[in-house]
Design an enzyme around this catalytic site. Structure first.
Site, PDB file in Angstrom:
ATOM      1  CB  SER A   1       9.576  48.859  87.368  1.00  0.00           C
ATOM      2  OG  SER A   1       9.747  48.262  86.529  1.00  0.00           O
TER       3      SER A   1
ATOM      4  CE1 TYR B   1       5.234  45.462  87.480  1.00  0.00           C
ATOM      5  CE2 TYR B   1       6.878  46.348  85.692  1.00  0.00           C
ATOM      6  CZ  TYR B   1       6.586  45.916  87.108  1.00  0.00           C
ATOM      7  OH  TYR B   1       7.526  45.561  88.157  1.00  0.00           O
TER       8      TYR B   1
HETATM    9  P1  NDP Z   1       7.139  38.330  93.494  1.00  0.00           P
HETATM   10  O1  NDP Z   1       6.166  37.622  92.509  1.00  0.00           O
HETATM   11  O2  NDP Z   1       8.280  37.492  94.188  1.00  0.00           O
HETATM   12  O3  NDP Z   1       6.501  39.142  94.915  1.00  0.00           O
HETATM   13  C1  NDP Z   1       5.329  39.841  94.616  1.00  0.00           C
HETATM   14  C2  NDP Z   1       4.911  39.922  96.292  1.00  0.00           C
HETATM   15  O4  NDP Z   1       3.744  41.001  96.162  1.00  0.00           O
HETATM   16  C3  NDP Z   1       4.485  38.795  96.767  1.00  0.00           C
HETATM   17  O5  NDP Z   1       4.944  38.634  97.919  1.00  0.00           O
HETATM   18  C4  NDP Z   1       2.878  38.733  96.790  1.00  0.00           C
HETATM   19  O6  NDP Z   1       2.425  38.091  97.777  1.00  0.00           O
HETATM   20  C5  NDP Z   1       2.708  40.183  96.706  1.00  0.00           C
HETATM   21  N1  NDP Z   1       1.376  40.582  96.249  1.00  0.00           N
HETATM   22  C6  NDP Z   1       0.953  40.632  95.125  1.00  0.00           C
HETATM   23  N2  NDP Z   1      -0.211  41.152  95.078  1.00  0.00           N
HETATM   24  C7  NDP Z   1      -0.871  41.386  96.163  1.00  0.00           C
HETATM   25  C8  NDP Z   1      -1.878  41.883  96.877  1.00  0.00           C
HETATM   26  N3  NDP Z   1      -2.951  42.046  95.985  1.00  0.00           N
HETATM   27  N4  NDP Z   1      -1.898  41.971  98.059  1.00  0.00           N
HETATM   28  C9  NDP Z   1      -0.671  41.662  99.121  1.00  0.00           C
HETATM   29  N5  NDP Z   1       0.387  41.131  98.618  1.00  0.00           N
HETATM   30  C10 NDP Z   1       0.368  40.910  97.188  1.00  0.00           C
HETATM   31  O7  NDP Z   1       7.846  39.536  92.593  1.00  0.00           O
HETATM   32  P2  NDP Z   1       9.152  40.498  92.977  1.00  0.00           P
HETATM   33  O8  NDP Z   1       9.694  40.282  94.220  1.00  0.00           O
HETATM   34  O9  NDP Z   1       9.936  40.360  91.707  1.00  0.00           O
HETATM   35  O10 NDP Z   1       8.251  41.819  92.961  1.00  0.00           O
HETATM   36  C11 NDP Z   1       8.102  42.649  94.050  1.00  0.00           C
HETATM   37  C12 NDP Z   1       8.313  44.021  93.593  1.00  0.00           C
HETATM   38  O11 NDP Z   1       9.422  44.450  92.842  1.00  0.00           O
HETATM   39  C13 NDP Z   1       7.113  44.471  92.705  1.00  0.00           C
HETATM   40  O12 NDP Z   1       6.170  45.737  93.031  1.00  0.00           O
HETATM   41  C14 NDP Z   1       7.415  44.220  91.324  1.00  0.00           C
HETATM   42  O13 NDP Z   1       6.873  44.909  90.257  1.00  0.00           O
HETATM   43  C15 NDP Z   1       8.856  45.042  91.795  1.00  0.00           C
HETATM   44  N6  NDP Z   1       9.888  44.818  90.668  1.00  0.00           N
HETATM   45  C16 NDP Z   1      10.449  43.602  90.420  1.00  0.00           C
HETATM   46  C17 NDP Z   1      11.273  43.367  89.345  1.00  0.00           C
HETATM   47  C18 NDP Z   1      12.151  41.995  89.108  1.00  0.00           C
HETATM   48  O14 NDP Z   1      12.791  41.928  88.163  1.00  0.00           O
HETATM   49  N7  NDP Z   1      11.694  41.007  89.841  1.00  0.00           N
HETATM   50  C19 NDP Z   1      11.865  44.779  88.663  1.00  0.00           C
HETATM   51  C20 NDP Z   1      11.267  45.825  89.151  1.00  0.00           C
HETATM   52  C21 NDP Z   1      10.376  46.098  90.004  1.00  0.00           C
HETATM   53  P3  NDP Z   1       1.264  37.087  97.875  1.00  0.00           P
HETATM   54  O15 NDP Z   1       1.201  35.943  96.717  1.00  0.00           O
HETATM   55  O16 NDP Z   1       1.096  36.224  99.365  1.00  0.00           O
HETATM   56  O17 NDP Z   1      -0.047  38.162  97.847  1.00  0.00           O
END
Ligand code: NDP
Length: 254
Positions: free
Chosen positions: A144, A157
């Site tokens: 991130s 985070y």
């Molecule tokens: P979303 O909320 O769209 O996606 C998060 C994903 O993580 C979901 O598919 C969710 O699936 C899964 N998830 C969360 N907790 C668990 C768990 N305990 N076990 C299995 N799956 C899990 O967010 P983003 O697409 O934005 O985030 C994806 C990644 O990118 C993250 O690591 C985030 O920190 C990172 N990121 C995002 C940024 C942004 O601006 N959006 C910037 C920088 C980094 P489910 O609910 O089915 O469990």
């Protein structure tokens, strides 16, 4: 182009039913790979699979809770049982709770570290033996901007995402001799469920990001597709241990 062709590769993407994970799954699938998306929510998995099917991507979804080591181990076993191998692991599942440091309950704080950082180690460790067997593997860890900066309302985070970068370097260093490349991607501000909540928690965020980002806009999840294909493919066979911003220039604007 052959360098970027992922035909015959099997990729696993944790959080593959969410914004960035799903966009990466699409891009890798369209480059020829079979993709397995894994998350906790069956409905989200199902909807994502329908969309991937409509793009003719070979795919499957599995349930995982990445904070549970047994669940991660089982996930990797299931992929290898089904397809006979694993070539690409994207550690993308992530979460956040925004609070001032002194306001966190310890269990909230550690739940973020568990989801974002410990799971990256657990899944990578589980995948390693299969990568070693075939003397190749690609791991992409999602960091991130907060791998670089300290978020006032995101101490857990920032700690987790800083840790992801150091873990990436360490795994890359150790496993290079096994022909496993481990890299981190540092997305800028991308329009997903995660940041939609951030914009509720921090009302000025929308405009602040637009103003600071040289590209002048928030990222779209599909902006992460190209880097996912590059780091999954032979084009990156001599690239390891890096942390690559995909941020429209956000991190170079002082
Ligand atoms: P979303 O909320 O769209 O996606 C998060 C994903 O993580 C979901 O598919 C969710 O699936 C899964 N998830 C969360 N907790 C668990 C768990 N305990 N076990 C299995 N799956 C899990 O967010 P983003 O697409 O934005 O985030 C994806 C990644 O990118 C993250 O690591 C985030 O920190 C990172 N990121 C995002 C940024 C942004 O601006 N959006 C910037 C920088 C980094 P489910 O609910 O089915 O469990």
């Amino acid at each position: 182009m052959k360098l970027f062709n992922l035909t015959d590769k099997v990729a696993l993407i944790t959080g593959g039913n969410g914004g960035i994970g799903f966009a990466m799954a699409k891009a890798i699938g369209e480059a020829g790979a079979t993709v397995v998306i894994a998350g906790r929510n069956e409905e989200k998995n199902k909807k994502s699979i329908e969309e991937l099917n409509s793009l003719s991507v070979k795919c499957k979804s599995l349930i995982v809770d990445v904070v549970n080591e047994n669940s991660c181990n089982q996930l990797i076993e299931d992929v290898v049982q089904t397809y006979g191998k694993l070539n690409i692991l994207i550690n993308n599942a992530g979460t956040n709770i925004r609070k001032r440091p002194e306001e966190y309950e310890l269990k909230e704080w550690t739940s973020i570290i568990d989801t974002n950082l410990i799971s990256t180690f657990t899944c990578s460790k589980a995948a390693f033996k299969y990568f070693k067997n075939i003397n190749s593997g690609k791991i992409i860890n999602i960091g991130s901007m907060h791998s670089l900066f300290g978020a006032p309302l995101g101490s857990a985070y920032s700690a987790s995402k800083g840790g992801v970068v150091q873990l990436t370097k360490s795994l890359a260093n150790t496993w290079a001799k096994d022909n496993i490349q481990v890299n981190a991607v540092l997305p800028g501000y991308i329009d997903t469920t995660l940041t939609r909540q951030a914009r509720v928690d921090i009302p000025k965020l929308q405009k602040r990001v637009e103003e600071r980002t040289p590209a002048g806009r928030w990222g779209d999840p599909d902006d992460l597709g190209g880097i996912a294909v590059f780091l999954s493919s032979d084009a990156s066979n001599y690239v390891t241990g890096t942390a690559i911003p995909v941020d429209g220039g956000y991190s170079i604007n002082g």
